[in-house]
Design a protein around this motif. Structure first.
Motif, PDB file in Angstrom:
ATOM      1  N   PRO A  98      22.473 -60.291  13.419  1.00  0.00           N
ATOM      2  CA  PRO A  98      21.623 -59.112  13.284  1.00  0.00           C
ATOM      3  C   PRO A  98      20.147 -59.452  13.068  1.00  0.00           C
ATOM      4  N   CYS A  99      19.815 -60.710  12.710  1.00  0.00           N
ATOM      5  CA  CYS A  99      18.418 -61.079  12.495  1.00  0.00           C
ATOM      6  C   CYS A  99      18.123 -62.440  13.117  1.00  0.00           C
ATOM      7  N   ASN A 100      16.853 -62.629  13.443  1.00  0.00           N
ATOM      8  CA  ASN A 100      16.368 -63.911  13.934  1.00  0.00           C
ATOM      9  C   ASN A 100      14.917 -64.039  13.472  1.00  0.00           C
ATOM     10  N   PHE A 101      14.292 -65.165  13.799  1.00  0.00           N
ATOM     11  CA  PHE A 101      12.939 -65.415  13.292  1.00  0.00           C
ATOM     12  C   PHE A 101      11.821 -64.909  14.201  1.00  0.00           C
ATOM     13  N   LEU A 102      12.141 -64.309  15.332  1.00  0.00           N
ATOM     14  CA  LEU A 102      11.093 -63.860  16.242  1.00  0.00           C
ATOM     15  C   LEU A 102      10.085 -62.936  15.560  1.00  0.00           C
ATOM     16  N   ALA A 103      10.554 -62.069  14.724  1.00  0.00           N
ATOM     17  CA  ALA A 103       9.662 -61.086  14.090  1.00  0.00           C
ATOM     18  C   ALA A 103       8.725 -61.712  13.072  1.00  0.00           C
ATOM     19  N   HIS A 104       8.971 -62.946  12.681  1.00  0.00           N
ATOM     20  CA  HIS A 104       8.207 -63.556  11.595  1.00  0.00           C
ATOM     21  C   HIS A 104       7.114 -64.515  12.048  1.00  0.00           C
ATOM     22  N   PRO A 118       6.450 -61.379  19.804  1.00  0.00           N
ATOM     23  CA  PRO A 118       6.701 -60.362  20.833  1.00  0.00           C
ATOM     24  C   PRO A 118       7.498 -59.197  20.283  1.00  0.00           C
ATOM     25  N   THR A 119       8.020 -59.335  19.088  1.00  0.00           N
ATOM     26  CA  THR A 119       8.849 -58.294  18.489  1.00  0.00           C
ATOM     27  C   THR A 119       8.589 -58.252  16.988  1.00  0.00           C
ATOM     28  N   ASN A 120       8.752 -57.117  16.403  1.00  0.00           N
ATOM     29  CA  ASN A 120       8.630 -57.055  14.954  1.00  0.00           C
ATOM     30  C   ASN A 120       9.795 -56.277  14.357  1.00  0.00           C
ATOM     31  N   SER A 121      10.974 -56.486  14.941  1.00  0.00           N
ATOM     32  CA  SER A 121      12.174 -55.877  14.361  1.00  0.00           C
ATOM     33  C   SER A 121      13.167 -56.985  14.038  1.00  0.00           C
ATOM     34  N   CYS A 122      14.119 -56.651  13.234  1.00  0.00           N
ATOM     35  CA  CYS A 122      15.140 -57.610  12.823  1.00  0.00           C
ATOM     36  C   CYS A 122      16.401 -57.352  13.609  1.00  0.00           C
ATOM     37  N   GLY A 123      16.639 -58.168  14.627  1.00  0.00           N
ATOM     38  CA  GLY A 123      17.892 -58.102  15.374  1.00  0.00           C
ATOM     39  C   GLY A 123      18.062 -56.843  16.169  1.00  0.00           C
ATOM     40  N   ALA A 124      19.337 -56.530  16.434  1.00  0.00           N
ATOM     41  CA  ALA A 124      19.679 -55.432  17.335  1.00  0.00           C
ATOM     42  C   ALA A 124      19.562 -54.083  16.700  1.00  0.00           C
TER      43      ALA A 124
END
Length: 179
Positions: free
Chosen positions: A162-168, A173-179
């Motif tokens: 449900p979470c990954n480090f992309l938002a951090h 490119p994204t600022n949400s946590c997972g799906a």
């Protein structure tokens, strides 16, 4: 703000730092392995360098990369164990704004399955500094492969929920946590 397209892969800009007193740019097989794994996964190699076990040289390189507007992730290999002179953990920790304790904990757990109690001597760590995600792992090829395949690359992929480090990371490119 619209939700990011989680069906799409977002490549990150990654730098690789090898810490070693014995390897050279020609013999840095673990640094080469990290570069291959990150590029095969679809990420972009920004820079790659090698420094000796000197906390000030390590901090100088890391500080430059952390201050960079483009480097989103730094992969460090080497200098994380309890061998005399190793100082990657000591050099890196003061630069972090926040730590990711789960990385070191899970790395040691996974290493225990292969190495037994020797895994407790690993100082593997992760954290974030100025929107730059840093992962420090041992310098062996096996350790780098384990860390990248089982922990780091899945967390650098927006598909991982449900979470990954992309938002951090900076310029995310994204600022949400997972799906």
């Amino acid at each position: 703000m619209p939700r990011p397209d989680l069906s799409r892969f977002y490549p990150l800009t990654i730098a690789v730092l090898t810490v070693s007193d014995s390897r050279t740019s020609n013999t840095d097989s673990s640094g080469e392995l990290l570069c291959q794994l990150l590029q095969t996964a679809g990420h972009q190699l920004a820079e790659r360098t090698l420094v000796p076990n000197n906390k000030y040289q390590i901090r100088a390189v890391l500080s430059q990369w952390i201050a960079s507007d483009t480097i989103q992730v730094v992969l460090l290999n080497g200098g994380t164990g309890y061998a005399k002179g190793n100082c990657t953990v000591e050099a890196t920790t003061p630069l972090l704004d926040d730590t990711v304790p789960g990385f070191g904990e899970l790395f040691r757990q996974l290493s225990f399955n292969a190495l037994g109690s020797a895994a407790l001597q690993s100082g593997a760590l992760a954290g974030i500094a100025n929107g730059t995600l840093l992962f420090a792992m041992p310098g062996s090829g096996g350790a780098c492969t384990l860390a990248m395949q089982q922990l780091i690359l899945p967390q650098l992929d927006g598909h991982t929920g449900p979470c990954n480090f992309l938002a951090h990371v900076k310029n995310s490119p994204t600022n949400s946590c997972g799906a």
